[in-house]
Write a protein that holds these residues in place. Structure first.
Motif, short mmCIF file in Angstrom:
data_model
loop_
_atom_site.label_atom_id
_atom_site.label_comp_id
_atom_site.label_asym_id
_atom_site.label_seq_id
_atom_site.Cartn_x
_atom_site.Cartn_y
_atom_site.Cartn_z
N UNK A 209 0.82 -1.22 0.00
CA UNK A 209 0.00 0.00 0.00
C UNK A 209 0.85 1.27 0.00
N UNK A 210 1.67 1.49 -1.03
CA UNK A 210 2.50 2.70 -1.04
C UNK A 210 1.65 3.96 -1.13
N UNK A 211 1.90 4.90 -0.23
CA UNK A 211 1.19 6.18 -0.26
C UNK A 211 -0.28 6.10 0.06
N UNK A 227 -0.06 -7.04 7.63
CA UNK A 227 1.19 -6.28 7.64
C UNK A 227 1.38 -5.56 6.33
N UNK A 228 2.39 -4.69 6.30
CA UNK A 228 2.70 -3.92 5.09
C UNK A 228 4.16 -3.48 5.18
N UNK A 233 7.63 7.00 5.05
CA UNK A 233 7.91 8.06 6.02
C UNK A 233 7.59 7.52 7.41
N UNK A 234 8.14 8.18 8.43
CA UNK A 234 7.84 7.74 9.79
C UNK A 234 6.36 7.94 10.10
N UNK A 235 5.74 8.93 9.48
CA UNK A 235 4.30 9.14 9.68
C UNK A 235 3.51 7.96 9.15
N UNK A 236 3.95 7.39 8.03
CA UNK A 236 3.27 6.21 7.49
C UNK A 236 3.51 4.98 8.36
N UNK A 237 4.67 4.90 8.98
CA UNK A 237 4.91 3.82 9.95
C UNK A 237 3.91 3.94 11.10
N UNK A 238 3.80 5.14 11.65
CA UNK A 238 2.87 5.35 12.77
C UNK A 238 1.43 5.03 12.37
N UNK A 549 1.26 -3.51 -13.54
CA UNK A 549 0.10 -2.62 -13.48
C UNK A 549 -0.32 -2.25 -12.06
N UNK A 550 0.49 -2.62 -11.06
CA UNK A 550 0.21 -2.12 -9.71
C UNK A 550 0.89 -0.77 -9.48
N UNK A 551 1.59 -0.27 -10.50
CA UNK A 551 2.26 1.02 -10.43
C UNK A 551 1.68 1.96 -11.49
N UNK A 552 1.61 3.26 -11.19
CA UNK A 552 1.08 4.21 -12.18
C UNK A 552 2.17 4.50 -13.24
N UNK A 553 1.75 5.06 -14.38
CA UNK A 553 0.39 5.39 -14.80
C UNK A 553 0.07 4.65 -16.09
N UNK A 554 1.11 4.21 -16.79
CA UNK A 554 0.94 3.55 -18.08
C UNK A 554 1.98 2.44 -18.18
N UNK A 555 1.57 1.30 -18.73
CA UNK A 555 2.44 0.12 -18.78
C UNK A 555 2.36 -0.54 -20.15
N UNK A 556 3.42 -1.23 -20.52
CA UNK A 556 3.41 -2.05 -21.72
C UNK A 556 3.20 -3.49 -21.27
N UNK A 557 2.12 -4.10 -21.70
CA UNK A 557 1.70 -5.41 -21.20
C UNK A 557 1.41 -6.35 -22.37
N UNK A 558 1.24 -7.65 -22.11
CA UNK A 558 0.88 -8.57 -23.19
C UNK A 558 -0.43 -8.22 -23.89
N UNK A 559 -1.28 -7.43 -23.26
CA UNK A 559 -2.52 -7.01 -23.92
C UNK A 559 -2.33 -5.74 -24.75
#
Length: 576
Positions: A209-211, A227-228, A233-238, A549-559
């Protein structure tokens, strides 16, 4: 039901050592060792029979016939280190990376099964897992619920039958990582069913769950995430700890976050070290020149973390989280005899490594290499086709631009691209993704990869398809022919000359050889790419994540070219 580790007659023999009727295999006497539960350094003697600790305390055995007795006066003993989030297919393979990692004290992996799922039927994958299980090293696995990309046959790979066969394995301890978590929010009850089934079997669920916002963190906790490892950032840890997550702090080749995270935790005096773990998160070989989990421990010590907390984050905390302290992460009676012998508590790279009762390292020298395993279940990389000029048609309006190593965005192509070579000096290159069987291709322009790379080919990718990048069609063809000749690999070609290459003869994606040799080849390749204008930190990760495709924004895929945010194909693959 879990399988018994030791047979009845073995347990009887272990008890007989206590009674003096049998001699231990080994005694480590005068050891100053970490007791991870008491969180204290204790002194005592460790008796070992075969692969198991049979006693830890002040006594010495009455029977020492043929016993190896080692005096550890002045040394420190800690549990073998555990890497809780391993992608063991980053050019290296699970056996070679384990053999390498063990020499700096990492003797247990909890590892990704993605390559197995995408490349092998379960029966053949499980045969490899069973071979690995026999090594004097501890392998545990994840079960994936999605492919991280857009596949035409994803429903055939991730079936109830296939996923449940993984869930049923005792050495599978975790579901995830949940890169496809947006599907849960959008109503994918099949994935939710798999999560529930995993939890019913006592397995943890790892997020990705980045960001993520606080509400997303809360939603995913309700869906079952335990878990994750994506806090940046330390704020995201908290925030994760606030919502009841176990948090794994990351230090990887593309996200070296550990120093600043630990600094923030120490400065804020957060009393959370009992709930933290650490990972190198599938870093590429070159990153590991100075270690694996010992590297994380060293950073923790340098960041002001107490030695006991630093070692627990890399051993006991992981074992406790996964319910394995009866076997791992604790120097106490009944556990595996997996120990690291240190010069002192501030030097985590061990002088000696004992893994399941086998010395892998002694006196700072490697004394045992993990046996090779048989990779024949993977199909050989054997390409039957060649590329023609027809494959190099670039008349599309949409290109892919790199923002960093792994994040890409769409851009409008303004080049006149009906030519055999693009000018050197600018950062636009041709990009092709080609099916291994030669059935389809996807073409576009790639901006931001490099300024002077003329021909670059790789059979290493997220799905094992073939990636071609470059400014010269002739050199791209030559690079393609080079990876065919090597039976899989990565090749950089310039003016029809091979500048750098890495053979990947296991499935076209994995190196069959020592990680130390692989590091040399990878370093040479990355240096050559930097010399030719690659300006990011890790080109291997660029190759891996072009299709993800779990990352933004555009990907080159088999489709085809895929818009991640809109979940649709922008330009479809072309049949050859």
């Amino acid at each position: 039901m879990p399988e018994p580790i030791w047979k009845i007659h073995e347990i009887r023999k272990q008890v007989a050592v206590i009674d003096g009727q049998e001699a231990p295999t080994m005694v480590l006497k005068n050891a100053r060792y970490l007791h991870s539960v008491l969180k204290q350094w204790l002194s005592g003697n460790i008796w070992i029979l075969g692969d198991r600790i049979v006693y830890v305390g002040n006594e010495l055995p009455s029977n020492t016939t043929n016993t190896e007795v080692i005096d550890l006066q002045g040394k420190i003993v800690v549990p073998g280190y555990i890497e809780p989030h391993v992608h063991p297919f980053q050019l290296y393979n699970p056996q070679s990376f384990a053999d390498f990692a063990a020499q700096t004290g990492t003797t247990m992996f909890i590892a990704d099964n993605m390559t197995f799922v995408l490349s092998l039927p379960n029966e053949k994958a499980f045969s490899i897992l069973d071979q690995l299980k026999k090594l004097p090293f501890s392998f545990y696995w994840w079960v994936r619920f999605d492919s991280q990309t857009e596949l035409e046959n994803e429903d055939e790979l991730f079936t109830n039958k296939s996923v449940f066969e993984w869930i049923e394995r005792n050495d599978v301890v975790l579901g995830g990582e949940l890169t496809g978590w947006p599907r849960l929010i959008q109503g994918d009850d099949l994935m939710l069913y798999w999560i529930q089934a995993s939890k019913m079997k006592g397995k943890k669920i790892e997020g990705h769950f980045p960001g993520a916002s606080e509400k997303t963190i809360a939603r995913m906790k309700l869906f079952g995430a335990d878990g994750d490892h994506e806090a940046m950032t330390v704020e995201e840890v908290e925030r994760r700890i606030l919502h009841g997550y176990a948090v794994t702090l990351r230090h990887s080749s593309i996200r070296p976050d550990l120093p600043q995270l630990l600094k923030g935790i120490v400065e804020r005096k957060l009393n959370v070290f009992d709930h933290l773990m650490m990972t190198t998160d599938g870093s590429t070989p070159n990153f590991h020149q100075d270690g694996v989990m010992d590297k994380c421990i060293r950073i923790a010590l340098e960041s002001g973390v107490s030695p006991i907390d630093a070692y627990n984050m890399a051993s006991y905390n992981v074992a406790r989280y996964y319910g394995m302290t009866h076997l791992h992460g604790l120097i106490a009676t009944g556990r595996f005899a997996t120990l690291n012998i240190l010069k002192d508590e501030f030097t985590p790279n061990p002088e000696a490594v004992l893994s399941k009762g086998v010395w892998l390292k002694q006196n700072n020298e490697k004394v045992y290499a993990l046996p090779k395993i048989d990779w024949k279940n993977f199909e050989p990389f054997n390409i039957k086709f060649s590329l023609t000029d027809t494959d190099f048609q670039f008349s599309m309006p949409i290109g892919i631009e790199m923002i960093n190593d792994v994040i890409t965005k769409p851009y409008s192509i303004n080049l006149h691209i009906n030519k055999r070579e693009l000018p050197l000096g600018n950062d636009e290159s041709y990009l092709l993704l080609i099916d291994r069987q030669g059935k389809w291709r996807v073409n576009t322009i790639f901006k931001g990869f490099a300024t002077h790379v003329k021909g670059f080919a790789s059979s290493y990718s997220n799905t094992g398809e073939i990636i071609l990048i470059g400014k010269s069609i002739e050199d791209m063809k030559a690079a393609f022919e080079e990876i065919k000749r090597m039976n899989g690999g990565i090749a950089l070609v310039e003016n029809n000359e091979v500048i750098a290459s890495i053979p990947l003869t296991i499935n076209g994606t994995l190196y069959e050889g020592a990680v130390e040799d692989l590091i040399e080849k990878e370093t040479a390749l990355k240096t050559a790419l930097r010399d030719r204008g690659y300006r990011h930190s890790d080109a291997i990760y660029t190759l891996l994540f072009l299709q993800s495709t779990h990352l933004p924004y555009i990907r080159i895929t088999p489709r085809g070219i895929f818009d991640v945010m809109k979940k649709k194909v922008m330009l479809p693959a072309v049949m050859r």
